[in-house]
Write a protein that holds these residues in place. Structure first.
Motif, mmCIF file in Angstrom:
data_model
loop_
_atom_site.group_PDB
_atom_site.id
_atom_site.type_symbol
_atom_site.label_atom_id
_atom_site.label_comp_id
_atom_site.label_asym_id
_atom_site.label_seq_id
_atom_site.Cartn_x
_atom_site.Cartn_y
_atom_site.Cartn_z
ATOM 1 N N ARG B 228 0.828 -1.209 0.000
ATOM 2 C CA ARG B 228 0.000 0.000 0.000
ATOM 3 C C ARG B 228 0.862 1.258 0.000
ATOM 4 N N CYS B 230 1.594 3.238 2.805
ATOM 5 C CA CYS B 230 0.991 4.279 3.632
ATOM 6 C C CYS B 230 2.026 5.324 4.019
ATOM 7 N N HIS B 257 -2.444 11.208 3.527
ATOM 8 C CA HIS B 257 -2.327 11.237 2.066
ATOM 9 C C HIS B 257 -3.715 10.949 1.506
ATOM 10 N N VAL B 260 -3.785 7.599 -0.708
ATOM 11 C CA VAL B 260 -3.147 6.344 -0.308
ATOM 12 C C VAL B 260 -3.751 5.803 0.982
ATOM 13 N N ASN B 261 -3.662 6.573 2.051
ATOM 14 C CA ASN B 261 -4.088 6.030 3.346
ATOM 15 C C ASN B 261 -4.940 6.999 4.149
ATOM 16 N N ASN B 461 4.451 1.874 -4.950
ATOM 17 C CA ASN B 461 3.418 1.044 -4.327
ATOM 18 C C ASN B 461 2.643 0.242 -5.374
ATOM 19 N N ARG B 465 2.562 4.173 -7.532
ATOM 20 C CA ARG B 465 2.867 5.491 -6.998
ATOM 21 C C ARG B 465 4.260 5.477 -6.384
ATOM 22 N N GLN B 467 6.914 6.990 -4.089
ATOM 23 C CA GLN B 467 6.853 7.870 -2.928
ATOM 24 C C GLN B 467 8.192 7.891 -2.200
#
Lengths: 163, 540
Positions: B228, B230, B257, B260-261, B461, B465, B467
């Motif tokens: 994920r 996060c 975010h 995302v989370n 992810n 994405r 990050q």
């Protein structure tokens, strides 16, 4: 609700039909929670944790939210209560006219503290706020009827009538 | 879209926006406890009172929606007086036990008392006493006396996890948060109720009495617990190393975010950082297997490993990268693999048990960067062997040298005996990782990797994405970021590209791998960027 399984909640088909009728009266069936809890208490004598969980399932609620309601209202009994419930008003008018004496007399006669139930399961003694009957102060509610003004003599007579 | 004025400033917000949110968009923070943008409106704490138009009495800003032409004032004498009164009300039964409360320093009772309270206390009666230090579940502990009954935790369990463990029981000043008797707060997201509790009522058992929050440093990071990605903050305790048994990472907190989370992280991620300060950490490079293992310096081990990689034919060498590694590491490793002309390259090792997954955040793939490894191309090349194939070939002594990154192959889905035999058959087993495992015990050379909080980098992810994560603490011992170790070995093998920083690695990655084209650390900012896959399809 089977009396045999006090605490193990299960409504009869007739009672379940009544639950559905009550739920159907409101746009959100959750509004019927109070009358259904009353129905369950009438059937079982009190609301156990098992009953709360059972009622929660009838409403698709978490048991915690039924527990919120049951603990909020004082008229739900969370432990088995006596065959008769005596609620003595100890609010202002009754207090000024001798509610404390009446409570002391009841405690002595029944041999229980306020909130307690006699060993033979005959009477549960409670003290409550105003019951809107100041004209008969000091007064108490015995099951569904009001009694007052109270004196040691009237209390003794009332207790004799409770089996 | 309705236009309104807040404290003399005009604003236009979508229909249905609450006044509190409209104010926030103008940078005006209306004090509040029960309001949380991720939860339903409760209107419970009454602290967010503002004056609206000519209404004679202040109204709550959270549950009042904006309308065209609304004039809101958040700092009038009437508002300030109301706030002060409400603060006094919230604190009537508060135990004022800040000296022993973990929340101290990040407590909204403290903050708002200093900002909006500052009244002379008038409370002379005995306070109402309630349950204290009650464990609600494996991670959360309750002090009901500190609770202001904002109901955020109740709403979280109702609305986010749908588990409904918590409720507000009793009434009046005897009201208290609690569990249905016999139940436990053990849902996979329970730690979030500690984050959203504005006071010290719900605190974290893992962080309990560990360190005062004002000694903590914060670094932005990404949770490595699953795919994920996060967004999190790493809170580290560097100023009081004698506290909490020398544990440097004190706790992880979610970082908002939108895609995302949101505000949350799962408990597995939140408490999954223990390996960073665990005794199992690999601190120094070693040479020699088992009891013969001896610590050596980088200057000694790098030429030794370069020598080993030179000694074997490319067909006799296998490289088992890990989806735990950052994009930077994987890219540099791919450079080296290309330079040496190796074909037996893979990163996929099935876990012993399939990972759990849900519809909230948790992904079955417990690796933060599988997507990155796929995009960067760490799979078998030109008919090379995959991971299982390499291990079979090792048993048959066709692969003689294997470089394993992080994987505990003996605890995978594959038969342990067979894998052990394969690893024992190798002439040269290199293990590179942050923590020891069964592979390390069999390795001839061990290279200590920095944990993710000890370095910077990027993960890609599951949805593609990319990050960034930042460095929070220094590497333990002689540990280095994986890309640094690969770079030094690459340099010894004649690889010309020698990046100095993770950012340099990422620049080269962006210039080489099409999916990452145009990206840079600056471009990624805090929110990351979705990348295009190799086939040129849109954001995954």
């Amino acid at each position: 609700m089977s009396v045999a399984g006090a605490g193990t909640a299960e409504l009869t088909p007739e009672q379940l039909a009544e639950v559905r009728r009550l739920q159907g009266l409101y746009p959100d069936k959750r509004a019927a929670l109070l009358p259904v809890l009353q129905l369950a208490q009438d059937a079982c004598g009190y609301i156990s944790l098992e009953t709360e969980a059972y009622v929660a399932r009838l409403f698709d609620l978490s048991p915690a939210h039924v527990h919120e309601v049951v603990t909020f209202y004082t008229l739900f009994f969370r432990e088995p209560k006596g065959r008769h419930v005596i609620s003595v008003c100890h609010n202002l008018t009754c207090h000024l006219l001798g509610a404390e004496d009446a409570i002391a007399h009841l405690k002595a006669r029944l041999g229980v503290e306020v909130g307690g139930t006699t060993k033979d399961g005959r009477v549960t003694l409670l003290s409550v706020e105003c019951l809107c009957a100041c004209e008969m102060a000091p007064m108490m509610q015995v099951d569904d009827r009001y009694e007052g003004p109270l004196t040691p003599e009237t209390i003794d007579r009332i207790l004799e009538g409770l089996q | 879209m309705p236009k309104l004025t807040i404290d003399g400033r005009e604003s236009e917000v979508p229909e249905g926006t609450g006044v509190i949110e409209a104010a926030r968009r103008l940078g005006i923070e209306v004090p509040h406890y029960c309001y949380h943008p991720g939860l339903s409106i409760a209107g419970q704490c009454r602290l967010c009172m503002v004056e609206i138009g000519n209404n004679p009495r202040p109204q709550i800003a959270c549950n009042t929606q904006v309308v065209e032409g609304m004039v809101v004032r958040t700092e009038t004498p009437k508002v300030l007086e109301t706030r002060q009164a409400i603060m006094e009300f919230h604190l009537i039964n508060h135990p004022l036990d800040c000296p022993v409360c973990d929340q101290a320093g990040e407590c909204w009772l403290q903050i708002y008392y200093m900002k909006h309270g500052l009244y002379e206390p008038r409370m002379v009666d005995e306070k109402v006493h309630k349950p204290k230090a009650v464990p609600l579940g494996p991670h959360v502990i309750l002090d009901a006396e500190r609770c202001i009954l904002c109901s955020r935790c109740v709403r979280f369990c109702d609305e986010i996890t749908g588990t409904g463990e918590l409720g507000i029981f009793q009434r009046g000043d005897h009201s208290e948060i609690g569990l249905f008797p016999g139940r436990e707060l053990a849902n996979p997201y329970s730690g979030n109720v500690v984050d959203i509790c504005p006071v010290g009522a719900l605190t974290d058992r893992d962080f309990r009495f560990a360190v005062r929050v004002w000694y903590l440093e914060t670094a932005k990071s990404i949770c490595p617990g699953c795919s994920r990605g996060c967004n999190i903050a790493v809170h580290s305790n560097l100023r009081r190393p004698h506290h909490d048994g020398g544990r440097r990472v004190a706790r992880l907190k979610p970082r908002y975010h939108a895609e995302v989370n949101r505000w949350w992280i799962c408990d597995a991620g939140r408490y999954g950082y223990k390996f960073v300060d665990d005794p199992s950490r690999v601190r120094f490079p070693t040479r020699g297997r088992g009891d013969a293992a001896a610590e050596v310096g980088w200057d000694e081990i790098v030429p030794l490993i370069a020598g080993q990689l030179r000694r074997y034919q490319p067909g006799e060498i296998g490289v088992l990268a890990s989806p735990q590694m950052a994009n930077e590491d994987l890219f540099l490793l791919r450079r080296l693999v290309d330079h040496l002309g190796l074909a037996h390259v893979d990163f996929r090792v099935p876990p012993s048990r399939p990972g759990d997954e849900d519809r909230i955040l948790i992904k079955a793939d417990k690796n933060p960067n599988r997507r990155g490894a796929e995009l960067i191309g760490l799979g078998p090349r030109d008919g090379g062997l995959d991971a299982r194939g390499m291990l079979r070939a090792a048993r048959e002594r066709r692969i003689k040298c294997l470089w394993v990154f992080h994987h505990d192959l003996l605890a995978s889905a594959w038969p342990e005996g067979e894998i052990r035999e394969a690893l024992e058959s190798l002439e040269c087993l290199l293990f590179q990782g942050s923590n020891g495992n069964g592979v390390r015990l069999l390795a001839h050379y061990v290279l200590p990797s920095a944990a993710w909080v000890e370095r910077e980098g990027t993960f890609t992810n599951f949805e593609g994405r990319v990050q960034r994560f930042w460095k929070a603490v220094e590497p333990l011992g002689a540990a280095r970021a994986d890309w640094e170790i690969v770079a030094r070995i690459g340099e010894a093998l004649g690889l010309s590209f020698m990046p100095d920083t993770g950012e340099d690695c990422f620049k080269a990655l962006a210039a080489t791998v099409p999916a990452f084209a145009g990206l840079s650390y600056r471009e990624l900012r805090d929110t990351g960027r979705l990348v295009w896959d190799c086939a040129g399809r849109g954001p995954a």
